[in-house]
Design a protein around this motif. Structure first.
Motif, PDB file in Angstrom:
ATOM      1  N   ARG A 197     -14.424 -23.521  31.433  1.00  0.00           N
ATOM      2  CA  ARG A 197     -13.200 -23.441  30.639  1.00  0.00           C
ATOM      3  C   ARG A 197     -13.182 -24.456  29.511  1.00  0.00           C
ATOM      4  O   ARG A 197     -12.211 -24.565  28.779  1.00  0.00           O
ATOM      5  CB  ARG A 197     -11.991 -23.648  31.543  1.00  0.00           C
ATOM      6  CG  ARG A 197     -11.842 -22.556  32.572  1.00  0.00           C
ATOM      7  CD  ARG A 197     -10.712 -22.781  33.523  1.00  0.00           C
ATOM      8  NE  ARG A 197      -9.570 -23.435  32.903  1.00  0.00           N
ATOM      9  CZ  ARG A 197      -8.578 -23.991  33.557  1.00  0.00           C
ATOM     10  NH1 ARG A 197      -8.575 -23.973  34.873  1.00  0.00           N
ATOM     11  NH2 ARG A 197      -7.585 -24.577  32.936  1.00  0.00           N
ATOM     12  N   SER A 198     -14.250 -25.222  29.361  1.00  0.00           N
ATOM     13  CA  SER A 198     -14.334 -26.250  28.332  1.00  0.00           C
ATOM     14  C   SER A 198     -14.195 -25.638  26.938  1.00  0.00           C
ATOM     15  O   SER A 198     -14.510 -24.462  26.713  1.00  0.00           O
ATOM     16  CB  SER A 198     -15.675 -26.978  28.436  1.00  0.00           C
ATOM     17  OG  SER A 198     -15.860 -27.850  27.341  1.00  0.00           O
ATOM     18  N   THR A 199     -13.779 -26.448  25.993  1.00  0.00           N
ATOM     19  CA  THR A 199     -13.682 -25.994  24.608  1.00  0.00           C
ATOM     20  C   THR A 199     -15.015 -26.133  23.881  1.00  0.00           C
ATOM     21  O   THR A 199     -15.173 -25.613  22.782  1.00  0.00           O
ATOM     22  CB  THR A 199     -12.604 -26.807  23.855  1.00  0.00           C
ATOM     23  OG1 THR A 199     -12.939 -28.200  23.939  1.00  0.00           O
ATOM     24  CG2 THR A 199     -11.231 -26.570  24.458  1.00  0.00           C
ATOM     25  N   VAL A 200     -15.970 -26.827  24.486  1.00  0.00           N
ATOM     26  CA  VAL A 200     -17.287 -27.029  23.883  1.00  0.00           C
ATOM     27  C   VAL A 200     -18.217 -25.898  24.337  1.00  0.00           C
ATOM     28  O   VAL A 200     -18.486 -25.744  25.531  1.00  0.00           O
ATOM     29  CB  VAL A 200     -17.863 -28.404  24.302  1.00  0.00           C
ATOM     30  CG1 VAL A 200     -19.228 -28.632  23.673  1.00  0.00           C
ATOM     31  CG2 VAL A 200     -16.900 -29.516  23.954  1.00  0.00           C
ATOM     32  N   GLU A 201     -18.696 -25.116  23.383  1.00  0.00           N
ATOM     33  CA  GLU A 201     -19.491 -23.928  23.713  1.00  0.00           C
ATOM     34  C   GLU A 201     -20.761 -24.260  24.487  1.00  0.00           C
ATOM     35  O   GLU A 201     -21.092 -23.595  25.467  1.00  0.00           O
ATOM     36  CB  GLU A 201     -19.852 -23.162  22.447  1.00  0.00           C
ATOM     37  CG  GLU A 201     -20.641 -21.901  22.738  1.00  0.00           C
ATOM     38  CD  GLU A 201     -20.983 -21.122  21.487  1.00  0.00           C
ATOM     39  OE1 GLU A 201     -21.812 -20.202  21.600  1.00  0.00           O
ATOM     40  OE2 GLU A 201     -20.442 -21.403  20.422  1.00  0.00           O
ATOM     41  N   GLU A 202     -21.489 -25.293  24.074  1.00  0.00           N
ATOM     42  CA  GLU A 202     -22.735 -25.650  24.757  1.00  0.00           C
ATOM     43  C   GLU A 202     -22.469 -26.054  26.207  1.00  0.00           C
ATOM     44  O   GLU A 202     -23.234 -25.733  27.098  1.00  0.00           O
ATOM     45  CB  GLU A 202     -23.448 -26.784  24.008  1.00  0.00           C
ATOM     46  CG  GLU A 202     -24.762 -27.186  24.620  1.00  0.00           C
ATOM     47  CD  GLU A 202     -25.766 -26.055  24.751  1.00  0.00           C
ATOM     48  OE1 GLU A 202     -26.504 -26.045  25.754  1.00  0.00           O
ATOM     49  OE2 GLU A 202     -25.802 -25.172  23.884  1.00  0.00           O
ATOM     50  N   GLN A 203     -21.358 -26.733  26.437  1.00  0.00           N
ATOM     51  CA  GLN A 203     -21.011 -27.130  27.806  1.00  0.00           C
ATOM     52  C   GLN A 203     -20.681 -25.908  28.653  1.00  0.00           C
ATOM     53  O   GLN A 203     -21.030 -25.847  29.823  1.00  0.00           O
ATOM     54  CB  GLN A 203     -19.836 -28.101  27.801  1.00  0.00           C
ATOM     55  CG  GLN A 203     -19.552 -28.643  29.177  1.00  0.00           C
ATOM     56  CD  GLN A 203     -18.630 -29.836  29.133  1.00  0.00           C
ATOM     57  OE1 GLN A 203     -18.688 -30.635  28.231  1.00  0.00           O
ATOM     58  NE2 GLN A 203     -17.784 -29.940  30.135  1.00  0.00           N
ATOM     59  N   ARG A 204     -20.012 -24.928  28.062  1.00  0.00           N
ATOM     60  CA  ARG A 204     -19.696 -23.696  28.798  1.00  0.00           C
ATOM     61  C   ARG A 204     -20.971 -22.975  29.199  1.00  0.00           C
ATOM     62  O   ARG A 204     -21.095 -22.477  30.314  1.00  0.00           O
ATOM     63  CB  ARG A 204     -18.818 -22.771  27.953  1.00  0.00           C
ATOM     64  CG  ARG A 204     -17.385 -23.189  27.862  1.00  0.00           C
ATOM     65  CD  ARG A 204     -16.520 -22.082  27.289  1.00  0.00           C
ATOM     66  NE  ARG A 204     -17.037 -21.491  26.069  1.00  0.00           N
ATOM     67  CZ  ARG A 204     -16.698 -21.868  24.834  1.00  0.00           C
ATOM     68  NH1 ARG A 204     -15.833 -22.833  24.656  1.00  0.00           N
ATOM     69  NH2 ARG A 204     -17.217 -21.258  23.779  1.00  0.00           N
ATOM     70  N   ARG A 205     -21.933 -22.898  28.293  1.00  0.00           N
ATOM     71  CA  ARG A 205     -23.198 -22.213  28.609  1.00  0.00           C
ATOM     72  C   ARG A 205     -23.952 -22.922  29.730  1.00  0.00           C
ATOM     73  O   ARG A 205     -24.455 -22.285  30.651  1.00  0.00           O
ATOM     74  CB  ARG A 205     -24.075 -22.143  27.364  1.00  0.00           C
ATOM     75  CG  ARG A 205     -23.596 -21.151  26.365  1.00  0.00           C
ATOM     76  CD  ARG A 205     -24.551 -21.064  25.214  1.00  0.00           C
ATOM     77  NE  ARG A 205     -23.976 -20.227  24.177  1.00  0.00           N
ATOM     78  CZ  ARG A 205     -24.497 -20.080  22.995  1.00  0.00           C
ATOM     79  NH1 ARG A 205     -25.610 -20.710  22.680  1.00  0.00           N
ATOM     80  NH2 ARG A 205     -23.935 -19.305  22.106  1.00  0.00           N
ATOM     81  N   ASP A 229     -14.134 -31.074  31.106  1.00  0.00           N
ATOM     82  CA  ASP A 229     -14.798 -31.882  30.080  1.00  0.00           C
ATOM     83  C   ASP A 229     -15.109 -33.303  30.542  1.00  0.00           C
ATOM     84  O   ASP A 229     -15.301 -34.191  29.728  1.00  0.00           O
ATOM     85  CB  ASP A 229     -13.918 -31.948  28.827  1.00  0.00           C
ATOM     86  CG  ASP A 229     -13.803 -30.600  28.147  1.00  0.00           C
ATOM     87  OD1 ASP A 229     -14.797 -29.869  28.113  1.00  0.00           O
ATOM     88  OD2 ASP A 229     -12.710 -30.280  27.657  1.00  0.00           O
TER      89      ASP A 229
END
Length: 182
Positions: free
Chosen positions: A27-35, A159
């Motif tokens: 659910r993070s706003t950072v795309e790389e972290q979501r992946r 996050d």
């Protein structure tokens, strides 16, 4: 996974909790972290499924090739993602280790319900153990408290870098345990 049921259930709980937290990190706003969190959630739940004690549930013969196919696809995805972020190389090694364990279990069907010690290629198992033991030690050092830094505001559960590191540490420890019992 073979061996006593209690450690097996603890490993299942650890991996499932890690997978659940990784879903929360998606659910993070950072795309790389979501992946990255998506791949780690797959690893956590896959490891939980593989760690269910054989005395409770012995998977059908088709399950192991299924695991190998799913984690083979995850390994290819990690290889593709490693072009832009080297962290995905760890995902590649982890997914490849899962493929290796699934292939070993498929090749020795009675091994899952047995007492172990004869599965896999000793050199490959040893190299994977060495890699994950090193990863666990490095992850543990990274979790040690350092100089506190001020953040720009409240940070959501998805996050929190220290929780993500603890999640990876837990999966590394679980991988060592699974490889040792292979």
């Amino acid at each position: 996974m073979h061996g006593p049921a209690s450690p097996g259930w603890l490993l299942v709980a650890l991996c499932a909790a890690t997978g659940a937290y990784c879903l929360l990190r998606m659910r993070s706003t950072v795309e790389e972290q979501r992946r990255a969190a998506g791949g780690e959630a797959l690893m956590g739940f896959g490891m939980a499924a593989m760690a269910v004690p054989a005395a409770v549930f012995s998977p059908p013969a088709w399950a192991w090739p299924g695991y190998a196919a799913v984690f083979g696809a995850a390994a290819l995805r990690a290889l593709w993602a490693a072009r832009t972020n080297a962290h995905h190389l760890h995902h590649l090694v982890g997914a490849s280790a899962m493929v290796y364990m699934a292939v070993v279990m498929a090749a020795t069907p009675g091994h899952h319900a047995g007492h172990g010690g004869s599965g896999g290629v000793p050199l490959v198992t040893g190299l994977l153990l060495l890699y994950f033991a090193g990863f666990v030690l490095l992850s543990g050092v990274r979790l040690m408290p350092g100089v506190a830094t001020a953040t720009g505001g409240p940070v959501g559960w998805g996050d929190r870098p220290e929780l993500a590191r603890a999640c990876r540490l837990s999966m590394g420890i679980a991988m060592v345990a699974m490889l040792i019992t292979l």
